[in-house]
Design a protein around this motif. Structure first.
Motif, PDB file in Angstrom:
ATOM      1  N   VAL A 544      29.949  52.402  20.065  1.00 13.77           N
ATOM      2  CA  VAL A 544      28.834  52.209  19.130  1.00 13.77           C
ATOM      3  C   VAL A 544      28.662  53.463  18.268  1.00 13.77           C
ATOM      4  O   VAL A 544      28.383  54.548  18.787  1.00 13.77           O
ATOM      5  CB  VAL A 544      27.528  51.905  19.890  1.00 13.77           C
ATOM      6  N   ASN A 545      28.857  53.349  16.991  1.00 14.02           N
ATOM      7  CA  ASN A 545      28.601  54.432  16.025  1.00 14.02           C
ATOM      8  C   ASN A 545      27.275  54.134  15.326  1.00 14.02           C
ATOM      9  O   ASN A 545      27.205  53.289  14.427  1.00 14.02           O
ATOM     10  CB  ASN A 545      29.730  54.523  14.999  1.00 14.02           C
ATOM     11  N   PHE A 546      26.254  54.834  15.797  1.00 11.38           N
ATOM     12  CA  PHE A 546      24.904  54.493  15.331  1.00 11.38           C
ATOM     13  C   PHE A 546      24.263  55.610  14.501  1.00 11.38           C
ATOM     14  O   PHE A 546      23.066  55.565  14.249  1.00 11.38           O
ATOM     15  CB  PHE A 546      23.994  54.191  16.528  1.00 11.38           C
ATOM     16  N   GLU A 547      25.027  56.655  14.081  1.00  6.26           N
ATOM     17  CA  GLU A 547      24.396  57.833  13.458  1.00  6.26           C
ATOM     18  C   GLU A 547      23.579  57.448  12.225  1.00  6.26           C
ATOM     19  O   GLU A 547      22.440  57.873  12.058  1.00  6.26           O
ATOM     20  CB  GLU A 547      25.452  58.860  13.080  1.00  6.26           C
ATOM     21  N   ALA A 548      24.155  56.640  11.328  1.00  6.26           N
ATOM     22  CA  ALA A 548      23.415  56.254  10.133  1.00  6.26           C
ATOM     23  C   ALA A 548      22.173  55.460  10.503  1.00  6.26           C
ATOM     24  O   ALA A 548      21.088  55.647   9.945  1.00  6.26           O
ATOM     25  CB  ALA A 548      24.314  55.450   9.206  1.00  6.26           C
ATOM     26  N   VAL A 565      21.374  66.880  13.965  1.00 12.97           N
ATOM     27  CA  VAL A 565      20.774  65.798  14.747  1.00 12.97           C
ATOM     28  C   VAL A 565      21.565  65.671  16.049  1.00 12.97           C
ATOM     29  O   VAL A 565      22.794  65.534  16.019  1.00 12.97           O
ATOM     30  CB  VAL A 565      20.808  64.466  13.971  1.00 12.97           C
ATOM     31  N   PHE A 566      20.872  65.744  17.170  1.00 10.09           N
ATOM     32  CA  PHE A 566      21.503  65.605  18.478  1.00 10.09           C
ATOM     33  C   PHE A 566      20.947  64.362  19.173  1.00 10.09           C
ATOM     34  O   PHE A 566      19.724  64.192  19.273  1.00 10.09           O
ATOM     35  CB  PHE A 566      21.246  66.833  19.355  1.00 10.09           C
ATOM     36  N   CYS A 567      21.836  63.475  19.622  1.00  6.47           N
ATOM     37  CA  CYS A 567      21.424  62.263  20.333  1.00  6.47           C
ATOM     38  C   CYS A 567      22.135  62.206  21.684  1.00  6.47           C
ATOM     39  O   CYS A 567      23.269  62.681  21.835  1.00  6.47           O
ATOM     40  CB  CYS A 567      21.758  61.018  19.522  1.00  6.47           C
ATOM     41  N   VAL A 582      18.691  55.350  23.539  1.00  2.00           N
ATOM     42  CA  VAL A 582      19.237  56.577  22.935  1.00  2.00           C
ATOM     43  C   VAL A 582      18.072  57.497  22.597  1.00  2.00           C
ATOM     44  O   VAL A 582      17.098  57.080  21.954  1.00  2.00           O
ATOM     45  CB  VAL A 582      20.047  56.269  21.659  1.00  2.00           C
ATOM     46  N   THR A 583      18.159  58.756  23.061  1.00  2.00           N
ATOM     47  CA  THR A 583      17.121  59.772  22.788  1.00  2.00           C
ATOM     48  C   THR A 583      17.681  60.796  21.806  1.00  2.00           C
ATOM     49  O   THR A 583      18.772  61.327  22.026  1.00  2.00           O
ATOM     50  CB  THR A 583      16.684  60.475  24.076  1.00  2.00           C
ATOM     51  N   CYS A 584      16.942  61.090  20.728  1.00  2.00           N
ATOM     52  CA  CYS A 584      17.420  61.992  19.669  1.00  2.00           C
ATOM     53  C   CYS A 584      16.402  63.084  19.386  1.00  2.00           C
ATOM     54  O   CYS A 584      15.196  62.933  19.634  1.00  2.00           O
ATOM     55  CB  CYS A 584      17.708  61.231  18.380  1.00  2.00           C
ATOM     56  N   GLN A 585      16.918  64.194  18.864  1.00  2.00           N
ATOM     57  CA  GLN A 585      16.104  65.344  18.456  1.00  2.00           C
ATOM     58  C   GLN A 585      16.779  65.999  17.260  1.00  2.00           C
ATOM     59  O   GLN A 585      18.008  66.067  17.201  1.00  2.00           O
ATOM     60  CB  GLN A 585      15.965  66.339  19.606  1.00  2.00           C
ATOM     61  N   VAL A 586      15.985  66.489  16.305  1.00  2.00           N
ATOM     62  CA  VAL A 586      16.562  67.115  15.106  1.00  2.00           C
ATOM     63  C   VAL A 586      16.164  68.589  15.047  1.00  2.00           C
ATOM     64  O   VAL A 586      15.133  68.994  15.590  1.00  2.00           O
ATOM     65  CB  VAL A 586      16.128  66.387  13.817  1.00  2.00           C
ATOM     66  N   PHE A 587      17.010  69.397  14.366  1.00  2.00           N
ATOM     67  CA  PHE A 587      16.797  70.833  14.209  1.00  2.00           C
ATOM     68  C   PHE A 587      16.976  71.191  12.737  1.00  2.00           C
ATOM     69  O   PHE A 587      17.814  70.601  12.036  1.00  2.00           O
ATOM     70  CB  PHE A 587      17.809  71.633  15.045  1.00  2.00           C
ATOM     71  N   ASP A 588      16.193  72.195  12.299  1.00  2.00           N
ATOM     72  CA  ASP A 588      16.431  72.713  10.948  1.00  2.00           C
ATOM     73  C   ASP A 588      17.297  73.970  11.035  1.00  2.00           C
ATOM     74  O   ASP A 588      17.730  74.380  12.118  1.00  2.00           O
ATOM     75  CB  ASP A 588      15.115  72.982  10.204  1.00  2.00           C
ATOM     76  N   LEU A 595      10.034  66.968  18.165  1.00  2.00           N
ATOM     77  CA  LEU A 595       9.873  66.277  19.437  1.00  2.00           C
ATOM     78  C   LEU A 595      10.989  65.240  19.581  1.00  2.00           C
ATOM     79  O   LEU A 595      11.582  64.805  18.592  1.00  2.00           O
ATOM     80  CB  LEU A 595       8.501  65.598  19.499  1.00  2.00           C
ATOM     81  N   GLN A 596      11.288  64.844  20.792  1.00  2.00           N
ATOM     82  CA  GLN A 596      12.293  63.818  21.002  1.00  2.00           C
ATOM     83  C   GLN A 596      11.713  62.432  20.702  1.00  2.00           C
ATOM     84  O   GLN A 596      10.513  62.197  20.840  1.00  2.00           O
ATOM     85  CB  GLN A 596      12.799  63.846  22.436  1.00  2.00           C
ATOM     86  N   CYS A 597      12.589  61.544  20.217  1.00  2.00           N
ATOM     87  CA  CYS A 597      12.185  60.157  20.060  1.00  2.00           C
ATOM     88  C   CYS A 597      13.338  59.267  20.517  1.00  2.00           C
ATOM     89  O   CYS A 597      14.483  59.722  20.600  1.00  2.00           O
ATOM     90  CB  CYS A 597      11.772  59.842  18.630  1.00  2.00           C
TER      91      CYS A 597
END
Length: 671
Positions: A544-548, A565-567, A582-588, A595-597
């Protein structure tokens, strides 16, 4: 702020360390300190230092470009930190450091002292090093000539306004001293010379050296300096050591020895191997702590003032025999003869007659110096002597003026008071003459400075307003721009030189930094459940390629943009049939994190037929139920068979020749 041109007018805006620092900033400082020390270790062969107790190995540093949790740099030999755990001191003197200084040293947050004396360093000091505005002590010199640092001193040295000690002695530096050196008004020790003569600083000393009034030790010996000794050094009343001497092929200061009569704390005075003229100053007799006096190999001449006899027993005999005073000069008698018989004394009997002066000359008029805006450095000693017409029965030893010759005079009219002293210390009355400085004024002022809003944004700007001087003005920025204002700036130092219509110049240096990004990204996982079909080859899972889809679902936003973006599990993972989270978190770019979502992915099973239709002539064998089977040779034209997943069905079909054949049907996967 009224500024002189080129010779000194550099405006440096420094960031002041805040009293309270966030835990995030402290963490960043600790990380940067680790990176700086790591680079120092790797670039100077740390595994082979004389003492590297507590330090990790090069292999560890190569494997850990970022600071691992639990690292305590205070346990490393030669390293000290402050109460916040921030690097404060590096002391690795005589520790067999070999190689070059890395540019990462510029990352250190609060470093106050760095002592790398007597190692085997080479190459230039990297430019980011001069951004360490917290530095108080720099010691890169050596007594043995091991260090071989090279290059010239950049204007950026003027940023280190907290500096109290700068020792670059016995290296391989060269070039003229930048006028920005005069910004270091807290210096108590400046050592750019040495006893080996490897450094080759050259040219006249900049007039801005007159600002270093706190100096206690000034060592410039064995370089290639020329010109007159600045008279303002006579105002450095805290001086203990003054070394302007050299070997026969090094320094070549010219002119008379300036009035140093107020330097009564001097212990060591070295002026040897220059081209100084005039008599041996009588005021040296008042230096009761003077232990070393080297005057040999100049062009000094005349008689010895009677009071100088006190030095015959005061000076250290190991350093001040005749060879260190009269050899190579043209005194009336050798120093040893004067000390033993008073031969060469200025008067045979005590001189009690005061000098006579008469101030009858015209005022001295001086235009602002070339490259200056609102003041002039005026050397008027020759004018004074001609104007005063000082005479004495035993000769005039010196003329003392206040303000002194070589002082900075502002635009307008001023008066200077002078008197003469003979070789016996008799003093004349005071006379006064005028000095006038004719102006050409130029004031460039930064009215608006905008730092880069976010890392990598390159949107800093500087707005300059120029007043006075004679327009039109021309502008030259260090980045090549020729406009009054500049935009699109990345962090760095930007120097501007403004020239008016008559060539009056003034320079400023303005720093642009990046506004710290402390804002976390924001995400909102409100998108739909994402459905993907199972792999038809095995029907049990799917890649499963779900990045987009994840980005569309999360709607991440940040004031400075999303960097990563880390999932978990990551896009491209193999997910089983059914529902997965799937749990994801983003960084600048500043490593601020959201926060994780979470969102849901469903992998649907392969479609499954439930009926096998048979008709026509069917060959023997095993057949899957994904296609209809037909044959012309069957007695029965068709029949329907219903079966479950994974069930193998054995069917019997009769042919027209009334023979029977058996074939099988099999469904591999089905819900």
């Amino acid at each position: 702020m009224h500024c002189k041109i080129s010779t000194y007018c550099i405006l440096v805006i420094l960031a002041v360390q805040p009293i309270f620092i966030s835990s995030q900033s402290l963490t960043l400082c600790q990380e940067n300190d680790y990176r700086a020390l790591r680079a120092l270790y790797l670039s100077t062969d740390g595994d082979n230092w004389s003492n590297n107790t507590g330090w990790p190995t090069a292999a560890f540093f190569l494997a850990n470009p970022n600071m691992p949790l639990g690292t305590n740099i205070n346990d490393w030999v030669g390293i000290s930190v402050d109460s916040d755990g921030i690097l404060k001191r590096i002391f690795l003197r005589s520790n067999n450091l070999t190689g070059v200084l890395p540019p990462e040293l510029g990352l250190m947050c609060r470093i106050e002292e760095i002592n790398l004396r007597s190692n085997q360093l080479e190459g230039a000091i990297p430019l980011p090093f001069w951004d360490l505005v917290s530095l108080v002590r720099i010691e890169f010199g050596t007594n043995n000539g091991f260090n071989e640092l090279t290059g010239s001193l950049p204007p950026e040295i003027g940023q280190l306004t907290n500096l109290e000690l700068l020792d670059l002695s016995n290296n391989e530096f060269f070039g003229v001293l930048p006028p920005e050196l005069g910004l270091l008004t807290n210096l108590t020790e400046l050592s750019l010379g040495g006893n080996t003569g490897f450094n080759e600083f050259s040219g006249p000393l900049p007039s801005t050296i007159c600002n270093l009034t706190q100096l206690e030790r000034l060592r410039l010996g064995n370089n290639l300096f020329t010109g007159a000794i600045p008279p303002c050094i006579g105002g450095f009343t805290s001086l203990i050591i003054l070394d302007l001497g050299g070997n026969p092929n090094t320094n070549n200061f010219t002119g008379p020895i300036p009035d140093l009569s107020t330097l009564t704390n001097l212990v060591n005075l070295q002026l040897q191997n220059n081209s100084l003229t005039g008599p041996m100053p009588a005021y040296l007799a008042s230096f009761t702590d003077l232990d070393i006096l080297w005057l040999q190999n100049n062009q000094l001449s005349g008689c010895y003032d009677n009071s100088l006899a006190s030095l015959c027993t005061q000076l250290n005999p190991s350093f001040n025999r005749n060879v260190f005073i009269s050899i190579g000069n043209m005194f009336d008698a050798p120093w040893e003869d004067f000390c033993s018989t008073m031969d060469g004394a200025c008067c045979d009997s005590p001189d009690t007659e005061d000098p006579i002066v008469s101030c009858t000359g015209d005022p001295i008029i001086e235009f602002v110096n070339t490259g200056n805006c609102d003041a002039a450095v005026i050397n008027f000693q020759a004018h004074v002597e001609a104007s005063m017409m000082a005479t004495d029965n035993c000769g005039v030893a010196m003329v003392i003026c206040s303000p002194a010759s070589g002082s900075i005079f502002s635009i307008g009219q001023d008066n200077t008071q002078c008197h003469a002293i003979d070789f016996s210390g008799n003093t004349s009355q005071t006379c006064t003459f005028g000095i006038e400085v004719v102006p050409s004024i130029l004031y460039p002022n930064p009215t608006t400075i905008n730092d880069e809003s976010c890392p990598g944004a390159s949107d800093g700007s500087i707005d300059i307003t120029v007043s006075d001087g004679i327009p039109p003005y021309t502008y030259m920025w260090s980045n090549g721009a020729t406009t009054e204002d500049i935009t699109g700036l990345s962090p760095g130092m930007y120097s501007l030189t403004v020239t008016d219509a008559i060539g009056c110049e003034v320079s400023k240096t303005i720093p642009i930094s990046t506004i710290p990004d402390t804002e976390d990204p924001v995400v909102s996982c409100t998108g739909p459940v994402f459905v993907y079909p199972a792999d038809p080859l095995n029907c049990s899972d799917a890649v499963v390629n779900f990045e987009a889809d994840a980005l569309a679902s999360m709607n991440p936003t940040d004031n400075c943009g999303i960097d990563m973006v880390f999932c978990s599990p990551p896009s491209g993972s193999i997910l089983p049939v059914g529902q997965s989270t799937v749990t994801c978190q983003v960084f600048d770019a500043s490593l601020n994190s959201s926060l994780q979502c979470s969102f849901t992915i469903i992998v649907e099973p392969c479609p499954c037929p439930n009926t096998l239709q048979i008709s026509g002539n069917v060959p023997n064998g095993i057949h899957q139920a994904f296609t209809s089977i037909s044959s012309d040779g069957l007695i029965s034209t068709n029949q329907d068979v219903t079966y479950k997943a994974g069930q193998e069905i054995e069917l019997t079909a009769g042919f027209s020749v009334e023979l029977q054949a058996i074939f099988h049907a099999f469904i591999e996967t089905c819900n």
